[in-house]
Design a protein around this motif. Structure first.
Motif, PDB file in Angstrom:
ATOM      1  N   UNK A 113       0.846  -1.195   0.000  1.00  0.00           N
ATOM      2  CA  UNK A 113       0.000   0.000   0.000  1.00  0.00           C
ATOM      3  C   UNK A 113       0.882   1.245   0.000  1.00  0.00           C
ATOM      4  N   UNK A 114       0.350   2.330  -0.569  1.00  0.00           N
ATOM      5  CA  UNK A 114       1.109   3.585  -0.593  1.00  0.00           C
ATOM      6  C   UNK A 114       1.556   3.976   0.822  1.00  0.00           C
ATOM      7  N   UNK A 115       0.690   3.762   1.790  1.00  0.00           N
ATOM      8  CA  UNK A 115       1.024   4.182   3.160  1.00  0.00           C
ATOM      9  C   UNK A 115       2.204   3.397   3.745  1.00  0.00           C
ATOM     10  N   UNK A 116       2.546   2.281   3.092  1.00  0.00           N
ATOM     11  CA  UNK A 116       3.670   1.481   3.576  1.00  0.00           C
ATOM     12  C   UNK A 116       4.944   1.730   2.787  1.00  0.00           C
ATOM     13  N   UNK A 117       4.937   2.698   1.894  1.00  0.00           N
ATOM     14  CA  UNK A 117       6.145   3.021   1.100  1.00  0.00           C
ATOM     15  C   UNK A 117       6.628   4.419   1.447  1.00  0.00           C
ATOM     16  N   UNK A 118       7.948   4.557   1.513  1.00  0.00           N
ATOM     17  CA  UNK A 118       8.541   5.875   1.753  1.00  0.00           C
ATOM     18  C   UNK A 118       9.083   6.427   0.437  1.00  0.00           C
ATOM     19  N   UNK A 119       8.622   7.623   0.092  1.00  0.00           N
ATOM     20  CA  UNK A 119       9.152   8.315  -1.088  1.00  0.00           C
ATOM     21  C   UNK A 119      10.029   9.457  -0.579  1.00  0.00           C
ATOM     22  N   UNK A 120      11.294   9.423  -0.943  1.00  0.00           N
ATOM     23  CA  UNK A 120      12.240  10.454  -0.493  1.00  0.00           C
ATOM     24  C   UNK A 120      12.555  11.413  -1.620  1.00  0.00           C
ATOM     25  N   UNK A 121      12.587  12.686  -1.302  1.00  0.00           N
ATOM     26  CA  UNK A 121      12.911  13.716  -2.306  1.00  0.00           C
ATOM     27  C   UNK A 121      14.262  14.341  -1.956  1.00  0.00           C
ATOM     28  N   UNK A 122      15.222  14.276  -2.871  1.00  0.00           N
ATOM     29  CA  UNK A 122      16.433  15.076  -2.711  1.00  0.00           C
ATOM     30  C   UNK A 122      16.138  16.400  -3.395  1.00  0.00           C
ATOM     31  N   UNK A 123      15.955  17.454  -2.598  1.00  0.00           N
ATOM     32  CA  UNK A 123      15.541  18.764  -3.118  1.00  0.00           C
ATOM     33  C   UNK A 123      14.077  18.994  -2.810  1.00  0.00           C
ATOM     34  N   UNK A 124      13.828  20.004  -1.995  1.00  0.00           N
ATOM     35  CA  UNK A 124      12.448  20.399  -1.667  1.00  0.00           C
ATOM     36  C   UNK A 124      12.300  21.876  -1.996  1.00  0.00           C
ATOM     37  N   UNK A 125      12.670  22.217  -3.236  1.00  0.00           N
ATOM     38  CA  UNK A 125      12.523  23.601  -3.668  1.00  0.00           C
ATOM     39  C   UNK A 125      11.128  23.809  -4.229  1.00  0.00           C
ATOM     40  N   UNK A 126      11.019  24.739  -5.164  1.00  0.00           N
ATOM     41  CA  UNK A 126       9.710  25.061  -5.749  1.00  0.00           C
ATOM     42  C   UNK A 126       9.067  23.809  -6.332  1.00  0.00           C
ATOM     43  N   UNK A 127       9.849  22.998  -7.022  1.00  0.00           N
ATOM     44  CA  UNK A 127       9.290  21.799  -7.655  1.00  0.00           C
ATOM     45  C   UNK A 127       9.215  20.638  -6.661  1.00  0.00           C
ATOM     46  N   UNK A 128      10.323  20.384  -5.980  1.00  0.00           N
ATOM     47  CA  UNK A 128      10.387  19.231  -5.076  1.00  0.00           C
ATOM     48  C   UNK A 128       9.324  19.292  -3.989  1.00  0.00           C
ATOM     49  N   UNK A 129       9.146  20.459  -3.391  1.00  0.00           N
ATOM     50  CA  UNK A 129       8.190  20.560  -2.286  1.00  0.00           C
ATOM     51  C   UNK A 129       6.762  20.347  -2.773  1.00  0.00           C
ATOM     52  N   UNK A 130       6.429  20.941  -3.919  1.00  0.00           N
ATOM     53  CA  UNK A 130       5.062  20.768  -4.445  1.00  0.00           C
ATOM     54  C   UNK A 130       4.802  19.278  -4.745  1.00  0.00           C
ATOM     55  N   UNK A 131       5.793  18.646  -5.406  1.00  0.00           N
ATOM     56  CA  UNK A 131       5.630  17.220  -5.746  1.00  0.00           C
ATOM     57  C   UNK A 131       5.535  16.387  -4.475  1.00  0.00           C
ATOM     58  N   UNK A 132       6.378  16.685  -3.496  1.00  0.00           N
ATOM     59  CA  UNK A 132       6.395  15.902  -2.248  1.00  0.00           C
ATOM     60  C   UNK A 132       5.040  16.035  -1.535  1.00  0.00           C
ATOM     61  N   UNK A 133       4.480  17.236  -1.574  1.00  0.00           N
ATOM     62  CA  UNK A 133       3.191  17.408  -0.905  1.00  0.00           C
ATOM     63  C   UNK A 133       2.087  16.612  -1.603  1.00  0.00           C
ATOM     64  N   UNK A 134       2.137  16.592  -2.941  1.00  0.00           N
ATOM     65  CA  UNK A 134       1.149  15.796  -3.700  1.00  0.00           C
ATOM     66  C   UNK A 134       1.284  14.311  -3.354  1.00  0.00           C
TER      67      UNK A 134
END
Ligand code: NDP
Length: 310
Positions: free
Chosen positions: A132-153
């Motif tokens: 399940x999605x809730x059991x997977x960790x997605x890590x973002x290297x870079x939480x700028x304008x693009x990274x943060x928006x994508x990470x929040x989605x």
């Protein structure tokens, strides 16, 4: 009269001309917009992209701003003649496009879609039920304008989500910075998304040493820059299974040469630097707003810190 020079891809000029006029008129500026000039000293603003012809900025002695049309600024920051303020492109179309790309490919890796696409007729992979999605960790290297928006989605969708930045951040997802923070995010991510800029510090960040710190079977998605990855190290890790799969949009050399091993690797998807693009209509609003700010002595948006390189 404000003088604005367009020096970017000539093929885009007509569409930019139309949309820039609309946006500049909306903010009520008195301006002249052109692809040519008589004397460089008369130019106030340059709307720039590296695919235009302008190389030398020295003669533009009265320039208030170079507005880059691309998010990546490695070319203008490396240009020693460009000493004037430089703004990078941040605009809603670019951000939304990147979120679509990241969401699509995170879900592809999460669901293991490729193994079903590649299954032979009769190969019934019924055991391979995704977590399940809730059991997977997605890590973002870079939480700028693009990274943060994508990470929040990605977090809103239900994945566990974390991110790594140069400076310390407090966001509604797990945030890390510094070398220990990098080790942490590498060791806990099932899917790693690279949205770092190309700078001396980020060059080769995905090397053999850092790959060794990742989870076995990690998936890597790179819409950031090709320079982030040491290709030999990634190919070794793909071959020995440490990295299960990679979706790569950006490369050390673009277009990716036809004989590059990424093209034929069964666990690599190559996309041709299409993760996202500046959308001309929405970008022109940002350009016009920055010029309006310049004329009203307000701080420019999205200025590049040339010292750190982004
Ligand atoms: P930003 O400048 O807004 O964000 C960059 C992020 O990277 C920030 O979070 C920054 O940290 C972090 N970062 C930079 N250097 C380091 C470092 N040394 N260590 C740790 N973190 C670091 O950029 P955008 O989000 O707008 O864009 C990211 C990149 O995406 C662009 O530079 C470009 O290369 C790429 N891109 C690719 C496209 C494509 O089609 N493939 C399209 C558009 C962009 P901090 O927050 O602390 O500053």
């Amino acid at each position: 009269m404000i003088k604005i020079l367009y020096s970017a891809d000539p093929e885009d000029w007509l569409e930019y001309e139309l949309n820039l006029h609309k946006a500049l008129d909306r903010v009520g500026l008195n301006y002249e917009l052109s692809t040519t000039y008589d004397t460089a000293e008369e130019i106030d603003y340059i709307i720039y992209a590296p695919d235009g012809t302008l190389q030398d900025f020295k003669a533009f002695t009265n320039l208030k701003l170079v507005q880059n049309l691309w998010a990546g600024v490695e070319v203008p920051t490396a240009n020693k003649s460009l000493t004037q303020p430089l703004a990078r492109m941040v605009e809603p179309g670019l951000t939304l496009g990147m979120a679509d790309y990241v969401m699509g490919h995170v879900l592809r890796h999460h669901l293991g879609t490729d193994q079903f696409s590649n299954a032979r007729p009769g190969e019934w992979l019924g055991e391979n039920i995704p977590a399940l999605a809730q059991d997977r960790m997605v890590g973002f290297l870079g939480l700028g304008e693009l990274g943060l928006y994508c990470a929040q989605k990605i977090a809103d969708f239900g994945f566990q989500t974390c991110g790594w930045t140069r400076t310390q951040k407090t966001k509604n997802i797990e945030c890390y910075n510094g070398p220990e923070g990098l080790d942490n995010i590498l060791s806990k991510s099932d899917i790693l998304v690279l949205l770092l800029p190309n700078t001396p510090e980020t060059n080769n960040i995905i090397d053999a040493n850092n790959i060794a710190k990742m989870r076995d079977g990690v998936a890597i998605i790179n819409p950031g820059r090709g320079t982030l990855i040491n290709d030999t190290a990634l190919l070794d890790a793909l071959n020995n299974g440490k990295v299960a799969s990679a979706t790569l949009d950006v490369f050390q050399t673009e277009p990716l040469p036809a004989d590059h091993l990424y093209w034929t690797h069964p666990n690599v998807l190559v996309t041709p630097h299409i993760a996202s693009s500046t959308r001309i209509n929405t970008a022109c609003d940002v350009v016009a707003e920055n010029i309006r700010r310049g004329e009203n002595n307000e701080p420019f948006l999205y200025l590049v810190d040339k010292y750190v390189g982004y």
